[in-house]
Design a protein around this motif. Structure first.
Motif, PDB file in Angstrom:
ATOM      1  N   THR A  56       4.556  81.492  93.748  1.00 49.23           N
ATOM      2  CA  THR A  56       4.047  82.215  94.913  1.00 49.23           C
ATOM      3  C   THR A  56       3.324  81.255  95.858  1.00 49.23           C
ATOM      4  O   THR A  56       3.246  81.482  97.055  1.00 49.23           O
ATOM      5  CB  THR A  56       3.068  83.330  94.460  1.00 49.23           C
ATOM      6  OG1 THR A  56       3.743  84.191  93.539  1.00 49.23           O
ATOM      7  CG2 THR A  56       2.589  84.169  95.635  1.00 49.23           C
ATOM      8  N   CYS A  57       2.806  80.179  95.284  1.00 49.35           N
ATOM      9  CA  CYS A  57       1.921  79.250  95.998  1.00 49.35           C
ATOM     10  C   CYS A  57       2.616  78.562  97.171  1.00 49.35           C
ATOM     11  O   CYS A  57       3.715  78.038  97.025  1.00 49.35           O
ATOM     12  CB  CYS A  57       1.456  78.194  94.988  1.00 49.35           C
ATOM     13  SG  CYS A  57       0.528  76.854  95.696  1.00 49.35           S
ATOM     14  N   TYR A  58       1.947  78.529  98.330  1.00 48.18           N
ATOM     15  CA  TYR A  58       2.501  77.837  99.500  1.00 48.18           C
ATOM     16  C   TYR A  58       2.545  76.322  99.289  1.00 48.18           C
ATOM     17  O   TYR A  58       3.196  75.611 100.035  1.00 48.18           O
ATOM     18  CB  TYR A  58       1.674  78.141 100.747  1.00 48.18           C
ATOM     19  CG  TYR A  58       1.793  79.563 101.252  1.00 48.18           C
ATOM     20  CD1 TYR A  58       2.970  80.289 101.116  1.00 48.18           C
ATOM     21  CD2 TYR A  58       0.724  80.172 101.903  1.00 48.18           C
ATOM     22  CE1 TYR A  58       3.074  81.591 101.591  1.00 48.18           C
ATOM     23  CE2 TYR A  58       0.821  81.471 102.386  1.00 48.18           C
ATOM     24  CZ  TYR A  58       1.995  82.171 102.228  1.00 48.18           C
ATOM     25  OH  TYR A  58       2.083  83.455 102.710  1.00 48.18           O
ATOM     26  N   ASN A  59       1.809  75.834  98.302  1.00 48.66           N
ATOM     27  CA  ASN A  59       1.863  74.399  98.018  1.00 48.66           C
ATOM     28  C   ASN A  59       2.842  74.053  96.890  1.00 48.66           C
ATOM     29  O   ASN A  59       2.861  72.917  96.407  1.00 48.66           O
ATOM     30  CB  ASN A  59       0.455  73.872  97.702  1.00 48.66           C
ATOM     31  CG  ASN A  59      -0.406  73.853  98.963  1.00 48.66           C
ATOM     32  OD1 ASN A  59       0.003  73.304  99.985  1.00 48.66           O
ATOM     33  ND2 ASN A  59      -1.566  74.485  98.920  1.00 48.66           N
ATOM     34  N   GLY A  60       3.630  75.014  96.499  1.00 44.27           N
ATOM     35  CA  GLY A  60       4.758  74.731  95.610  1.00 44.27           C
ATOM     36  C   GLY A  60       4.402  74.557  94.147  1.00 44.27           C
ATOM     37  O   GLY A  60       5.172  73.958  93.402  1.00 44.27           O
ATOM     38  N   ASP A 112      -0.128  79.843  88.197  1.00 44.62           N
ATOM     39  CA  ASP A 112      -1.362  80.179  88.915  1.00 44.62           C
ATOM     40  C   ASP A 112      -1.536  79.388  90.216  1.00 44.62           C
ATOM     41  O   ASP A 112      -2.445  79.675  90.999  1.00 44.62           O
ATOM     42  CB  ASP A 112      -2.582  79.995  88.011  1.00 44.62           C
ATOM     43  CG  ASP A 112      -2.653  81.088  86.935  1.00 44.62           C
ATOM     44  OD1 ASP A 112      -1.996  82.137  87.098  1.00 44.62           O
ATOM     45  OD2 ASP A 112      -3.349  80.879  85.930  1.00 44.62           O
ATOM     46  N   GLY A 113      -0.708  78.373  90.445  1.00 46.21           N
ATOM     47  CA  GLY A 113      -0.649  77.722  91.749  1.00 46.21           C
ATOM     48  C   GLY A 113      -1.821  76.801  92.038  1.00 46.21           C
ATOM     49  O   GLY A 113      -2.594  76.447  91.139  1.00 46.21           O
ATOM     50  N   CYS A 114      -1.958  76.450  93.321  1.00 47.59           N
ATOM     51  CA  CYS A 114      -3.016  75.512  93.721  1.00 47.59           C
ATOM     52  C   CYS A 114      -4.382  76.186  93.703  1.00 47.59           C
ATOM     53  O   CYS A 114      -5.405  75.523  93.606  1.00 47.59           O
ATOM     54  CB  CYS A 114      -2.720  74.968  95.115  1.00 47.59           C
ATOM     55  SG  CYS A 114      -2.993  76.161  96.464  1.00 47.59           S
ATOM     56  N   GLY A 115      -4.401  77.507  93.844  1.00 42.75           N
ATOM     57  CA  GLY A 115      -5.644  78.251  93.776  1.00 42.75           C
ATOM     58  C   GLY A 115      -6.347  78.457  95.105  1.00 42.75           C
ATOM     59  O   GLY A 115      -7.226  79.298  95.204  1.00 42.75           O
ATOM     60  N   HIS A 116      -5.975  77.690  96.142  1.00 40.55           N
ATOM     61  CA  HIS A 116      -6.725  77.847  97.394  1.00 40.55           C
ATOM     62  C   HIS A 116      -5.898  78.259  98.606  1.00 40.55           C
ATOM     63  O   HIS A 116      -6.454  78.628  99.631  1.00 40.55           O
ATOM     64  CB  HIS A 116      -7.528  76.572  97.693  1.00 40.55           C
ATOM     65  CG  HIS A 116      -6.713  75.327  97.702  1.00 40.55           C
ATOM     66  ND1 HIS A 116      -5.973  74.952  98.783  1.00 40.55           N
ATOM     67  CD2 HIS A 116      -6.510  74.385  96.740  1.00 40.55           C
ATOM     68  CE1 HIS A 116      -5.362  73.811  98.498  1.00 40.55           C
ATOM     69  NE2 HIS A 116      -5.659  73.444  97.272  1.00 40.55           N
ATOM     70  N   CYS A 117      -4.570  78.213  98.534  1.00 39.32           N
ATOM     71  CA  CYS A 117      -3.794  78.664  99.695  1.00 39.32           C
ATOM     72  C   CYS A 117      -3.866  80.196  99.772  1.00 39.32           C
ATOM     73  O   CYS A 117      -4.236  80.851  98.799  1.00 39.32           O
ATOM     74  CB  CYS A 117      -2.355  78.153  99.615  1.00 39.32           C
ATOM     75  SG  CYS A 117      -1.323  79.039  98.433  1.00 39.32           S
ATOM     76  N   PRO A 118      -3.526  80.773 100.942  1.00 40.74           N
ATOM     77  CA  PRO A 118      -3.659  82.237 101.081  1.00 40.74           C
ATOM     78  C   PRO A 118      -2.851  83.018 100.044  1.00 40.74           C
ATOM     79  O   PRO A 118      -3.308  84.046  99.544  1.00 40.74           O
ATOM     80  CB  PRO A 118      -3.140  82.492 102.502  1.00 40.74           C
ATOM     81  CG  PRO A 118      -3.329  81.210 103.237  1.00 40.74           C
ATOM     82  CD  PRO A 118      -3.155  80.114 102.213  1.00 40.74           C
ATOM     83  N   ALA A 119      -1.668  82.516  99.701  1.00 37.20           N
ATOM     84  CA  ALA A 119      -0.835  83.232  98.724  1.00 37.20           C
ATOM     85  C   ALA A 119      -1.485  83.211  97.343  1.00 37.20           C
ATOM     86  O   ALA A 119      -1.480  84.217  96.623  1.00 37.20           O
ATOM     87  CB  ALA A 119       0.560  82.609  98.661  1.00 37.20           C
ATOM     88  N   CYS A 120      -2.063  82.048  96.985  1.00 42.83           N
ATOM     89  CA  CYS A 120      -2.744  81.960  95.684  1.00 42.83           C
ATOM     90  C   CYS A 120      -3.965  82.858  95.653  1.00 42.83           C
ATOM     91  O   CYS A 120      -4.258  83.490  94.636  1.00 42.83           O
ATOM     92  CB  CYS A 120      -3.170  80.518  95.406  1.00 42.83           C
ATOM     93  SG  CYS A 120      -1.830  79.474  94.811  1.00 42.83           S
ATOM     94  N   GLN A 121      -4.689  82.887  96.761  1.00 44.04           N
ATOM     95  CA  GLN A 121      -5.907  83.708  96.789  1.00 44.04           C
ATOM     96  C   GLN A 121      -5.577  85.184  96.600  1.00 44.04           C
ATOM     97  O   GLN A 121      -6.226  85.886  95.824  1.00 44.04           O
ATOM     98  CB  GLN A 121      -6.661  83.484  98.101  1.00 44.04           C
ATOM     99  CG  GLN A 121      -7.364  82.139  98.119  1.00 44.04           C
ATOM    100  CD  GLN A 121      -8.046  81.866  99.454  1.00 44.04           C
ATOM    101  OE1 GLN A 121      -8.260  82.781 100.248  1.00 44.04           O
ATOM    102  NE2 GLN A 121      -8.381  80.625  99.711  1.00 44.04           N
TER     103      GLN A 121
HETATM  104 ZN    ZN Z   1      -1.398  77.866  96.373  1.00 40.83          ZN
END
Ligand code: ZN
Length: 224
Positions: free
Chosen positions: A192-196, A200-209
């Motif tokens: 889901t993460c915009y940073n790929g 759980d992703g990068c944790g700080h992009c809008p999609a992760c939040q």
């Molecule tokens: Zn992210």
């Protein structure tokens, strides 16, 4: 649940939390499910590899189509323009965030309908929703219903566009994944993460939040 609306469905599939939940939702309802992913200049090409692998794991026939024209229609969109920062998108005055790709769901659903009809499939499944989303107009229920009518007229067919997440927030979407028995797949294997970054992703992009807020609510059972 038994198949109720037809035996074959095509899922518009990105490999993210929402569309992967929809993939398993469809698998419970339809005898035969196929997934269609799009390459449209998104930042992270590994999105497509993630989608392919998830479809394989689900035992679903996977297709992929390139829509190379989309970046030229979405100037100023941080999802398809690597020079823009996604983190900087939070302009509270803006009607749409900079991650909005104009017409993306219009194109995706229209192309999916033509593609599906050529394969004798008239049930389409998409993970769009209007409860918790970022203000994208082509994720709204009225748009999807309107497009369904338009596609029927355009192709002289009777499509059914299913939007199982339309009225669910992210916590309820996690609950649906659990009901479907795929919580771990959704939690750890989707992108889901915009940073790929998968899971759980990068944790700080809008999609992760957005994803994490819903997950925390779900884990605390802090939702209807
Ligand atoms: Zn992210």
């Amino acid at each position: 649940m038994k198949p109720t609306t037809g035996s074959r469905a095509l899922v518009v599939f990105s490999g993210g939390q929402d569309s992967t939940t929809c993939l398993y939702w469809a698998r419970e309802r339809f005898e035969h499910v196929e997934a269609l992913s799009f390459i449209y200049g998104q930042r992270h090409k590994n999105e497509v590899e993630v989608a392919r692998e998830l479809a394989r794991e689900a035992g679903v026939e996977w297709h992929c189509m390139e829509l190379p024209f989309i970046p030229s229609l979405s100037q100023g969109c941080s999802l398809t323009d690597p020079s823009m920062s996604i983190e900087a998108e939070k302009d509270p005055e803006a009607e749409c965030p900079t991650t909005f790709v104009p017409g993306r769901n219009l194109f995706f659903l229209s192309i999916a309908a033509v593609y599906a009809s050529q394969r004798g499939i008239y049930d389409l499944v998409t993970g769009v929703g209007q409860t918790d989303f970022s203000g994208y107009p082509d994720c709204r229920d009225a748009f999807v219903k309107s497009l369904n009518v338009t596609l029927n007229l355009a192709l002289s067919e009777q499509f059914r566009i299913h939007t199982p997440l339309m009225w669910l927030d992210k916590a309820q979407t996690w609950a649906l994944a659990e009901q479907l028995g795929v919580y771990n797949i959704i939690r750890y294997k989707t992108l889901t993460c915009y940073n790929g970054i998968v899971g759980d992703g990068c944790g700080h992009c809008p999609a992760c939040q957005l994803r994490r807020r819903g997950l925390e609510q779900f884990l605390k059972r802090d939702f209807e």
